[in-house]
Design an enzyme around this catalytic site. Structure first.
Site, PDB file in Angstrom:
ATOM      1  N   LYS A 175      33.640   0.826  36.084  1.00 35.48           N
ATOM      2  CA  LYS A 175      34.362   0.774  34.798  1.00 35.48           C
ATOM      3  C   LYS A 175      35.849   0.857  35.138  1.00 35.48           C
ATOM      4  O   LYS A 175      36.395   1.927  35.313  1.00 35.48           O
ATOM      5  CB  LYS A 175      33.938   1.956  33.911  1.00 35.48           C
ATOM      6  CG  LYS A 175      34.025   1.683  32.411  1.00 35.48           C
ATOM      7  CD  LYS A 175      35.380   1.225  31.907  1.00 35.48           C
ATOM      8  CE  LYS A 175      36.310   2.388  31.626  1.00 35.48           C
ATOM      9  NZ  LYS A 175      37.665   1.919  31.207  1.00 35.48           N
ATOM     10  N   GLU A 250      39.416  12.629  41.345  1.00 45.94           N
ATOM     11  CA  GLU A 250      40.766  12.466  41.928  1.00 45.94           C
ATOM     12  C   GLU A 250      41.729  12.415  40.750  1.00 45.94           C
ATOM     13  O   GLU A 250      41.797  11.406  40.050  1.00 45.94           O
ATOM     14  CB  GLU A 250      40.847  11.167  42.741  1.00 45.94           C
ATOM     15  CG  GLU A 250      39.884  11.092  43.905  1.00 45.94           C
ATOM     16  CD  GLU A 250      40.300  11.970  45.071  1.00 45.94           C
ATOM     17  OE1 GLU A 250      41.398  12.552  45.042  1.00 45.94           O
ATOM     18  OE2 GLU A 250      39.507  12.077  46.015  1.00 45.94           O
ATOM     19  N   CYS A 284      49.891   8.751  42.194  1.00 45.52           N
ATOM     20  CA  CYS A 284      49.461  10.132  41.924  1.00 45.52           C
ATOM     21  C   CYS A 284      50.124  11.140  42.852  1.00 45.52           C
ATOM     22  O   CYS A 284      50.378  12.272  42.475  1.00 45.52           O
ATOM     23  CB  CYS A 284      47.953  10.233  42.057  1.00 45.52           C
ATOM     24  SG  CYS A 284      47.356   9.539  43.606  1.00 45.52           S
ATOM     25  N   GLU A 381      53.343  15.686  34.607  1.00 46.06           N
ATOM     26  CA  GLU A 381      53.297  14.453  35.370  1.00 46.06           C
ATOM     27  C   GLU A 381      53.976  13.365  34.548  1.00 46.06           C
ATOM     28  O   GLU A 381      53.568  13.082  33.420  1.00 46.06           O
ATOM     29  CB  GLU A 381      51.833  14.090  35.643  1.00 46.06           C
ATOM     30  CG  GLU A 381      51.685  12.967  36.628  1.00 46.06           C
ATOM     31  CD  GLU A 381      50.226  12.611  36.915  1.00 46.06           C
ATOM     32  OE1 GLU A 381      49.402  12.631  35.983  1.00 46.06           O
ATOM     33  OE2 GLU A 381      49.921  12.296  38.081  1.00 46.06           O
TER      34      GLU A 381
END
Ligand code: NAD
Length: 482
Positions: A175, A250, A284, A381
């Protein structure tokens, strides 16, 4: 390409849930329509993956035969490298040089690396204290794996999951992110061309609700997810409320970068510029929180600001572009909101600070100094080309500095710039992060583990650690006495 279709049991089929558009972030124009999978489509994909597990043409393959399929896929990625790179750049906005050298080359290498592993996954014979008893372990595929991926580096991150999943004999339902699904769809076509049997690799497209159907599905054995921490939490709850499927997570990051008094400032500026703005900061492990020794602050800020000012903004397809667009207007608004919060909370804007006028989703490379640890830009973030600098006061403050660097829910990556071995070791040992880079940018490699401490995730990808993530360990006891 069959973009408005899903790939289930070896066939491209129309999605029953309609379609959506995927856009070019450099222009805002529609690239193509992509299918929306319904609950029925997701069920069919999971059922196909389940059925393929029993097939002689997959589960019955010898390790050398399975390895040959992965080697063939790596070769097909290379044969179609330029097309894949252009597609990644068009859909995600990645500068074309990064698409070629990192995304596409990295994906091919990943399949080749795990093709090598197929013939090397071993068990052990163990000295149990039972008479006349042989005890050994063996690794078995987990079964049906859902692979749910984010919009940044979509091809490469899918390869991080798909290569070890297939190497260990699993079947998968992919997906991809609804924002950047195109290279994942193309990779699935290449899987079929490589000869993976029907049902081994399936793909369903759509938004988060399709991912949620997979996370709640009672017949998915393992879900490997890369994406935001917020969604990672939802997936964990869904797993707990359904079949307690295994999870590999993750998640997000907010990597600290420590610039010590003795650092080579030119090297630190170059490495942090790359580490902070690669893929327009949509990484990331991007370096975003800078702790600079006060004695070097002025020099570091000036040189970093000059470096950021020199980055050429433009469409990813332009060979001279250093900084492409952000992935969507929604994401550009998120970056803009956080930058404005930085200004309102009193950080000093050294350079940049605004979206760029025009059709694409560009944002100026932005540097803040005079930041304190409580400011939003130091804690959340941002996932854009936005760097924030604070200071510390020399070696006497190293313990306090460690506490400040660790004062975050995240723990994916960190970096230290120093020539002193003792300082590098003290900081590398004290930082709570899955990866610590000394004097270098945050570059993953398939031979080194990748994953986070704390709310940056569960488990590790790459190397032999991904073999663990995609297998169950079986313990066999054999009593051969009378
Ligand atoms: P996201 O969480 O918005 O989406 C990721 C994927 O999850 C998409 O495919 C999305 O459709 C799906 N999804 C959304 N809601 C879901 C739900 N309830 N259940 C199941 N699936 C759902 O993340 P994003 O914005 O695409 O990616 C950026 C994030 O990914 C950042 O936080 C970044 O740090 C993280 N990331 C982490 C790593 C790593 O290695 N740790 C690597 C790349 C990106």
């Amino acid at each position: 390409m069959m973009t408005a279709k899903l790939f289930i049991e070896g066939e491209w089929v129309f999605a029953s849930g309609g379609s959506f558009e995927t856009l070019d972030p450099a222009t805002g124009e529609t690239i193509t329509e992509v299918g929306v999978a319904s609950r029925g489509d997701v069920d069919a994909a999971v059922a196909a993956a389940r059925a393929a597990l029993g097939g002689a043409d997959w589960t019955g393959l010898l390790p050398v035969q399975r390895a040959a399929l992965l080697f063939r896929l790596a070769a097909l990625i290379e044969e179609n490298a330029e097309e894949l790179a252009q597609l990644e750049t068009r859909d995600q906005g990645q500068p074309i040089g990064i698409s070629r050298a990192v995304s596409v080359a990295g994906a091919a290498e990943h399949f080749r690396y795990y093709a090598g592993w197929v013939t090397k996954v071993q068990g052990t014979v163990n000295p149990v204290s039972f008479p006349e008893t042989l005890h050994y372990t063996k690794r078995e595929p987990i079964g049906v794996n859902a692979l749910v991926t984010p919009w940044n580096f979509p091809l490469m991150i899918l390869a991080w999951k798909l290569a070890p999943a297939l190497a260990t004999g699993n079947t998968v339902v992919i997906k991809p992110s609804e924002v950047t699904p195109l290279t994942s769809l193309r990779l699935v076509q290449l899987c079929a061309e490589a000869g993976f049997p029907p049902g081994v690799v399936n793909i369903v497209t759509g938004d988060g609700s399709v991912g949620e159907l997979l996370s709640r599905h009672p017949d998915v054995d393992h879900l490997s997810y890369t994406g935001s921490t917020a969604v990672g939490r939802r997936i964990t709850i869904a797993s707990a409320e359904s079949n307690l499927k295994r999870l590999t997570l993750e998640l997000g990051g907010k990597a600290p970068s420590i610039i010590a008094r003795d650092a080579n400032i030119d090297a630190a500026v170059g490495g942090n510029l790359l580490g902070g703005t690669l893929n327009t900061g949509q990484v990331c492990a991007a370096y975003t929180r800078f702790y600079v020794d006060k004695a070097r602050e002025a020099e570091f800020v000036d040189k970093l600001a000059a470096g950021m000012g020199s980055l050429r903004l433009g469409p990813g397809a332009d060979e001279s572009t250093a900084l492409g667009p952000l992935v969507s207007s929604r994401h550009r608004d998120h970056v803009d909101r956080l930058v404005r919060t930085g200004v309102e909370e009193g950080a000093e804007l050294v350079t940049g600070g605004s979206p760029v006028d025009g059709d694409g989703y560009f944002f100026e490379p932005t540097l803040f100094s005079g930041v304190n640890d409580e400011m939003t830009i130091m804690r959340e973030e941002i996932f854009g080309p936005v760097l924030a600098i604070t200071t510390y006061d020399g070696d006497a403050e190293l313990d306090h500095l460690l506490a400040r660097a660790n004062d975050t829910e995240y723990g994916l990556a960190a970096t230290i710039w120093t020539k002193d071995l003792a300082t590098s070791q003290r900081l590398a040992n004290g930082i709570k992060a899955g990866a610590v880079f000394v004097n270098m940018p945050p570059i993953p490699d398939m031979a080194a583990p990748w994953g986070g401490y704390k709310a940056s995730g569960w488990g590790r990808e790459m190397g032999p650690w991904a073999i663990d993530a995609y297998t169950e360990l079986k313990s066999v006891w054999l009593h051969y006495g009378g």
